[in-house]
Design an enzyme around this catalytic site. Structure first.
Site, PDB file in Angstrom:
ATOM      1  N   HIS A 204       0.998  -1.303   0.422  1.00 21.54           N
ATOM      2  CA  HIS A 204      -0.191  -0.258  -0.353  1.00 21.54           C
ATOM      3  C   HIS A 204       0.905   1.212   0.395  1.00 21.54           C
ATOM      4  O   HIS A 204       1.503   1.113   0.967  1.00 21.54           O
ATOM      5  CB  HIS A 204      -1.205  -0.189   1.677  1.00 21.54           C
ATOM      6  CG  HIS A 204      -1.877  -1.178   1.063  1.00 21.54           C
ATOM      7  ND1 HIS A 204      -1.999  -1.523   2.449  1.00 21.54           N
ATOM      8  CD2 HIS A 204      -2.753  -1.922  -0.210  1.00 21.54           C
ATOM      9  CE1 HIS A 204      -3.452  -2.567   1.880  1.00 21.54           C
ATOM     10  NE2 HIS A 204      -3.270  -2.823   0.470  1.00 21.54           N
ATOM     11  N   GLU A 207       1.880   3.684   3.224  1.00 25.32           N
ATOM     12  CA  GLU A 207       2.306   3.001   4.246  1.00 25.32           C
ATOM     13  C   GLU A 207       3.419   3.152   4.901  1.00 25.32           C
ATOM     14  O   GLU A 207       4.607   2.038   4.113  1.00 25.32           O
ATOM     15  CB  GLU A 207       1.455   1.822   4.154  1.00 25.32           C
ATOM     16  CG  GLU A 207       0.715   1.330   4.986  1.00 25.32           C
ATOM     17  CD  GLU A 207      -0.226   0.300   4.451  1.00 25.32           C
ATOM     18  OE1 GLU A 207       0.886  -0.777   4.663  1.00 25.32           O
ATOM     19  OE2 GLU A 207      -1.620   0.032   4.655  1.00 25.32           O
ATOM     20  N   GLU A 405       1.486  -5.672  11.148  1.00 23.25           N
ATOM     21  CA  GLU A 405       1.078  -4.041  10.666  1.00 23.25           C
ATOM     22  C   GLU A 405       1.851  -3.289  11.890  1.00 23.25           C
ATOM     23  O   GLU A 405       1.700  -3.736  12.317  1.00 23.25           O
ATOM     24  CB  GLU A 405      -0.789  -3.899  10.894  1.00 23.25           C
ATOM     25  CG  GLU A 405      -0.888  -4.690  10.132  1.00 23.25           C
ATOM     26  CD  GLU A 405      -1.991  -3.767   9.086  1.00 23.25           C
ATOM     27  OE1 GLU A 405      -1.547  -2.233   9.118  1.00 23.25           O
ATOM     28  OE2 GLU A 405      -2.610  -4.627   8.148  1.00 23.25           O
TER      29      GLU A 405
HETATM   30  O1  0X9 Z   1      -6.046  -4.782   4.628  1.00 20.58           O
HETATM   31  C1  0X9 Z   1      -5.874  -5.101   4.271  1.00 20.58           C
HETATM   32  O2  0X9 Z   1      -4.635  -5.251   3.254  1.00 20.58           O
HETATM   33  C2  0X9 Z   1      -4.389  -5.125   5.666  1.00 20.58           C
HETATM   34  N1  0X9 Z   1      -4.110  -3.980   6.450  1.00 20.58           N
HETATM   35  S1  0X9 Z   1      -3.992  -2.507   5.737  1.00 20.58           S
HETATM   36  O3  0X9 Z   1      -4.735  -1.482   6.923  1.00 20.58           O
HETATM   37  N2  0X9 Z   1      -2.518  -2.412   5.814  1.00 20.58           N
HETATM   38  O4  0X9 Z   1      -4.800  -2.333   4.412  1.00 20.58           O
HETATM   39  C3  0X9 Z   1      -4.749  -6.601   6.287  1.00 20.58           C
HETATM   40  C4  0X9 Z   1      -4.234  -7.129   5.789  1.00 20.58           C
HETATM   41  C5  0X9 Z   1      -4.392  -9.289   6.373  1.00 20.58           C
HETATM   42  N3  0X9 Z   1      -4.293 -10.852   5.991  1.00 20.58           N
HETATM   43  C6  0X9 Z   1      -5.838 -10.715   5.179  1.00 20.58           C
HETATM   44  N4  0X9 Z   1      -6.775 -10.479   5.114  1.00 20.58           N
HETATM   45  N5  0X9 Z   1      -5.870 -11.576   4.416  1.00 20.58           N
HETATM   46 ZN    ZN Z   2      -1.249  -2.263   3.976  1.00 18.68          ZN
END
Ligand code: 0X9
Ligand code: ZN
Length: 439
Positions: A204, A207, A405
Site C-alpha cells: 500500500h 504505508e 502491521e
Molecule cells: O486490509 C489489508 O490489506 C491489511 N491491512 S491494511 O490496513 N494495511 O490495509 C490487512 C491484510 C490482512 N490479511 C488478510 N486479510 N488476509
Molecule cells: Zn496495508
C-alpha cells in the site's frame, strides 16, 4: 538563430520549473475540509456497518478498522450524512480536521540527534573517516522517507558494497514501468541456500514506514554479518521493500493517502487496484470490491496486476525453498497469520503459526515495550480475501506466512521515531527468520 536560443532557454526554464514544482508538489491538495474520525464501535451492528462502508462506500477512507474502533477520513460533502448515521448507531467518536493533523505531524518531523544509533565501539571496527561517514549517511537515511530512486540507489549501493553477500535484482516492472526491486542476502552468493525468507513492504503506497524497516534489516545485517551467521545458515533472505513503487511515488507527489497501485482504466476516472486483494486465493470472496473506485478494488482477475504477478512469479518459482513470507504493512501493531479471508477458518498448523508470531511480538517488545496483538486478521480486523498471507500459506504451502502491521497512529511515523520503529521491528524480523532453519 537568436530566436532558437531564446526558445531553448525558455524550454529549459519551463522544464526546470516543472521539475522543481513536481518535486515539491503538494501531496495534500484536495484534502481541505476533510475530517479524521476516530470511532469507538463496541457492538456488532456498528462494526458491520463500518465493514460495509469500507467495501462499498468510496467516499470514506479507512485508515484502520478493527472490531472495536476505526480511524477514517471523510470529505466535506459527505460529512453531515456520515455524522447522522453515527448518531443513529449510537457510537462515540472524536473528530479532527485532517489538515490540522497533517500540520501537527510536520512539526513533529524534525530529526532529533540520537546518540543511541549504534555507532562503533572503540576497537570494534575500523575507525577510518569513511566508515563513520557511511554511518552518518545511514543515520540520516533512516530519519526521513526516501523517494523511489533513493530506495533503489540504497539497495544497489548495498549490493555494490557487499557483492559476496548481496545481489540486487528486478522482479519485473510496475504498471508505470518502475522496477520492483529485490535484494538477496546470504552468507555466500555463489552457493544457493536451501531455504528462503521472503519479506516485502509498501504493498500500500501510503504505508511509508514499512519500506524503511525492510531497508534497515538489509543494512543492519550486511554491516554486522558476523553477528548473524547462525541465523543466516543455509537461509537466503529475499527483500522487496517497494512492491508498489507507483503508488509509493504517487503518495509523495500527488496524494499522501493513496493506497492502491496506479493502474489506469480507459474511460474511467478512478484508477488503481488494491494489490492486497489481487492474489489468487479466494479472490474477491469477501472484503474486496469490483467497483474500481473502491479502496479495496480487487482487479479484473486474480493476479491481473504486474506488481502481483511479479511477486507470484518469484514465490512460485522458489516455492519449495520459501519457508517464510512476511508482508509488512502499517498501522496497528498486529501480527496476523492465515486465514484472513473468512472468520473461523483455522489453518492446520495454527499452533505453530501463533507460537512463532508470539515469539516475534515478544522480541519486538524488548526494545521499548511496544505491544503487538497476535491473531488472524479476520477476527481482529475484518474478513478480506486475496491477500498475500493467505495466498502464500493456502496456495503455495509456505509454512510461515504473516502480515505485520507496524506501529503508528496514522501513516506518518515522525522522523525521529523512524529509527526506533526500524530497530524494534528488526528484532521481530530476526526472530521470524530464526524459525526458517527449522524447516
Ligand atoms: O486490509 C489489508 O490489506 C491489511 N491491512 S491494511 O490496513 N494495511 O490495509 C490487512 C491484510 C490482512 N490479511 C488478510 N486479510 N488476509
Ligand atoms: Zn496495508
Amino acid at each position: 538563430m537568436f530566436h532558437k536560443i531564446v526558445c531553448s532557454l525558455w524550454l529549459c526554464l519551463a522544464v526546470l520549473t516543472c521539475s522543481i514544482s513536481s518535486s515539491s508538489s503538494n501531496n495534500l491538495a484536495g484534502y481541505e475540509g476533510y475530517t479524521k474520525y476516530t470511532v469507538q464501535h463496541g457492538g456488532e451492528s456498528a462494526f458491520q456497518y463500518m465493514v460495509d462502508l469500507q467495501t462499498n462506500d468510496t467516499e470514506v477512507d479507512f485508515w484502520l478498522l478493527t472490531r472495536n474502533m476505526s480511524i477514517l477520513t471523510v470529505g466535506p460533502s459527505h460529512k453531515p450524512q456520515f455524522e447522522s448515521r453515527l448518531l443513529q448507531l449510537g457510537v462515540q467518536y472524536q473528530t479532527q480536521p485532517l489538515m490540522d493533523l497533517m500540520a501537527s505531524l510536520e512539526g513533529n518531523s524534525t530529526y532529533a540527534e540520537d546518540d543511541e544509533f549504534e555507532e562503533c565501539q572503540p576497537g570494534d571496527c575500523e575507525s577510518d573517516r569513511s566508515h563513520s561517514r557511511k554511518r552518518r549517511q545511514a543515520r540520516s537515511f533512516f530519519s526521513r522517507y526516501p523517494r523511489y530512486h533513493e530506495v533503489l540507489n540504497f539497495m544497489s549501493g548495498l549490493a555494490a558494497r557487499y557483492p559476496q553477500y548481496c545481489r540486487y535484482e528486478s522482479l519485473g516492472r510496475s504498471n508505470e514501468g518502475r522496477h520492483i526491486a529485490g535484494l538477496s542476502i546470504s552468507l555466500n552468493q555463489r552457493v544457493r541456500p536451501r531455504r528462503v525468507a521472503y519479506i516485502q513492504a509498501a504493498t500500500h503506497g501510503r504505508e511509508w514506514i514499512t519500506t524503511q524497516t525492510v531497508l534497515y534489516l538489509a543494512y543492519e545485517l550486511l554491516t554486522n554479518l558476523r553477528a548473524f551467521q547462525r541465523v543466516l545458515n543455509d537461509v537466503e533472505l529475499f527483500l522487496v521493500p517497494l512492491v508498489n513503487p507507483d503508488g509509493y511515488e504517487y503518495t509523495h507527489t500527488t496524494d499522501r493517502f493513496w493506497r492502491k497501485n496506479r493502474h489506469r482504466f480507459a474511460g474511467h476516472s478512478c484508477s488503481g487496484v488494491d494489490i492486497n486483494r489481487n492474489f489468487g486465493n479466494h479472490w474477491n470472496y469477501q472484503g474486496a470490491s469490483q467497483n474500481l473506485c473502491s479502496e479495496v478494488y480487487s482487479g479484473t482477475s486474480p493476479n491481473s496486476e504486474p506488481e502481483t504477478s511479479a511477486v507470484v512469479r518469484y514465490l512460485q518459482f522458489n516455492r519449495h525453498r520459501v519457508k517464510l513470507s512476511l508482508d509488512v504493512h502499517s498501522f496497528g501493531k498486529f501480527i496476523f497469520y492465515p486465514y484472513g479471508y473468512a472468520r473461523n477458518t483455522v489453518p492446520p498448523t495454527v499452533a505453530t503459526l501463533r507460537a512463532v508470531a508470539l515469539r516475534a511480538a515478544n522480541q519486538i517488545g524488548r526494545y521499548r515495550g511496544t505491544h503487538y496483538t497476535v491473531g488472524t486478521s479476520a477476527s481482529i480486523l475484518y474478513e478480506a480475501s486475496g491477500s498475500l498471507d493467505d495466498f502464500a500459506y493456502g496456495s503455495l504451502g509456505i509454512p510461515l506466512s504473516y502480515t505485520v502491521e507496524l506501529p503508528g497512529e496514522e501513516f506518518h511515523v515522525a522522523s525521529f521515531d523512524i529509527i526506533h520503529v526500524c530497530k524494534e521491528t528488526f528484532a521481530g524480523f530476526i526472530e521470524f527468520i530464526r524459525h526458517v532453519s527449522l524447516y
